[in-house]
Enzyme design. Structure first.
Site, PDB file in Angstrom:
ATOM      1  N   ASN A  52      37.623   9.662  -9.052  1.00  0.00           N
ATOM      2  CA  ASN A  52      38.839   9.147  -8.435  1.00  0.00           C
ATOM      3  C   ASN A  52      39.239   7.849  -9.122  1.00  0.00           C
ATOM      4  O   ASN A  52      38.414   7.201  -9.767  1.00  0.00           O
ATOM      5  CB  ASN A  52      38.562   8.835  -6.960  1.00  0.00           C
ATOM      6  CG  ASN A  52      38.273  10.086  -6.171  1.00  0.00           C
ATOM      7  OD1 ASN A  52      39.177  10.804  -5.785  1.00  0.00           O
ATOM      8  ND2 ASN A  52      37.001  10.368  -5.938  1.00  0.00           N
TER       9      ASN A  52
ATOM     10  N   CYS B 136      35.212  16.788  -8.763  1.00  0.00           N
ATOM     11  CA  CYS B 136      35.226  17.993  -7.933  1.00  0.00           C
ATOM     12  C   CYS B 136      34.247  19.007  -8.506  1.00  0.00           C
ATOM     13  O   CYS B 136      34.386  19.413  -9.653  1.00  0.00           O
ATOM     14  CB  CYS B 136      36.641  18.577  -7.898  1.00  0.00           C
ATOM     15  SG  CYS B 136      36.745  20.146  -7.034  1.00  0.00           S
TER      16      CYS B 136
HETATM   17 ZN    ZN Z   1      39.411  12.832  -5.240  1.00  0.00          ZN
END
Ligand code: ZN
Length: 326
Positions: free
Chosen positions: A263, A254
């Site tokens: 992720n 992010c």
């Molecule tokens: Zn994510």
């Protein structure tokens, strides 16, 4: 698979685990948006379509966000238009506001995904709006989606902790999910934006949501920032959760969260699920090939591990060079 191996897996499938899980690939959105170098539209579409070809049942293809905010996804409509619909994969897109909802409806997405952070500071930093303002804006998005006959999922970022506020209260997550339900959304995704989830927190959130919003489908979206992404998946499976988000190769991060990393990796997730006898319908070998090509495409090493080691029963020729192993 060898019959004996199948029997062993069946016998030891952990208690409470579902037979089948839906893996949602978010790499083309959550992963590509974090890449600074421009990825040509045709390359994005090719990756999306290979993922669909590998059996991925649902993908977050892109985000209908302002091109100024995320230049990498300025080709959202083109990528959607190029996506292969022949295999029935569900194609979703992130929608930050009414304008995005109009564009997503025009692109015939199968579902829109709206998002808000559980913590006020992260929401302000991420979208420059208070949580209340974000939730207000969802009413318009939901109205546009309803008009177009498109379902809406709500995602809650920083659902397990915030880099600016530390712990996030379960009540804050439950309250937002309650608003999603009132607005007629069909699901809630808990996003572990900066990798602060732990197995007990996963259990806590899942139980609280199952009690408070039983009609919403719960999806879990973990980052592997602190190395426990798949352990958190395991905790979710134990709670009977059947929808998990991940990114091919472990793409992502992010831009507004200090120290945030990728992720959880789709191949590593599918590897774990296969090993536990949980069906995904996804071809692991094909996925590994895609992850390796994505690594070449973006020009840096990705964190995925199965893409490097291969499937567990992949064998090397006996005359392969042996290295000193401990
Ligand atoms: Zn994510």
């Amino acid at each position: 698979m060898h019959d004996g191996a199948a029997a062993t897996i069946g016998r030891y499938r952990p208690t409470g685990f579902p037979d089948r899980v839906r893996v949602i690939e978010v790499g083309p959105r959550d992963g590509f948006q974090a890449e600074a170098g421009w990825i040509p539209t045709a390359r994005k579409t090719a990756i999306v379509n290979r993922l669909i070809g590998a059996g991925v049942p649902q993908l977050e293809v892109t985000s209908f966000v302002s091109p100024r905010a995320v230049p990498q996804l300025r080709d959202a409509a083109e990528v959607m238009a190029g996506a292969d619909r022949s295999r029935g994969a569900r194609l979703t897109a992130l929608v930050p506001n009414a304008r995005g909802a109009e564009a997503a409806a025009a692109a015939r997405v199968d579902a829109m995904v709206v998002f808000v952070s559980a913590s006020e500071s992260h929401n302000l930093k991420n979208v420059n709006r208070s949580r209340a303002d974000s939730l207000d804006g969802f009413e318009t998005v939901c109205a546009i989606a309803r008009e177009a006959g498109i379902p809406v999922h709500g995602a809650i970022a920083t659902a397990f902790g915030c880099p600016f506020e530390a712990d996030v209260a379960t009540e804050a997550v439950v309250e937002i999910a309650g608003t999603f339900a009132r607005l007629g959304m069909i699901g809630v995704t808990l996003g572990d934006t900066t990798g602060m989830a732990t197995p007990p927190l996963v259990t806590d959130r899942c139980r609280a949501l199952k009690a408070a919003v039983p009609d919403l489908e719960i999806s879990l979206h973990f980052h592997n920032t602190r190395g426990v992404g798949l352990v958190n998946v395991y905790a979710g499976l134990t709670e009977g959760i059947t929808t998990f988000e991940s990114a091919v190769g472990g793409l992502g991060g992010c831009p507004f969260a200090p120290g945030a990393t990728g992720n959880i990796c789709t191949e590593d997730l599918v590897y774990l699920l296969d090993a536990c006898g949980v069906e995904t319908g996804i071809d692991l070998d094909a996925l590994i090939g895609i992850a390796r090509d994505v690594e070449t495409l973006i020009g840096r090493t990705l964190p995925g591990q199965v893409m490097k080691a291969g499937p567990r029963l992949a064998t090397s020729p006996l005359d392969a060079v042996a290295t000193a192993c401990g």
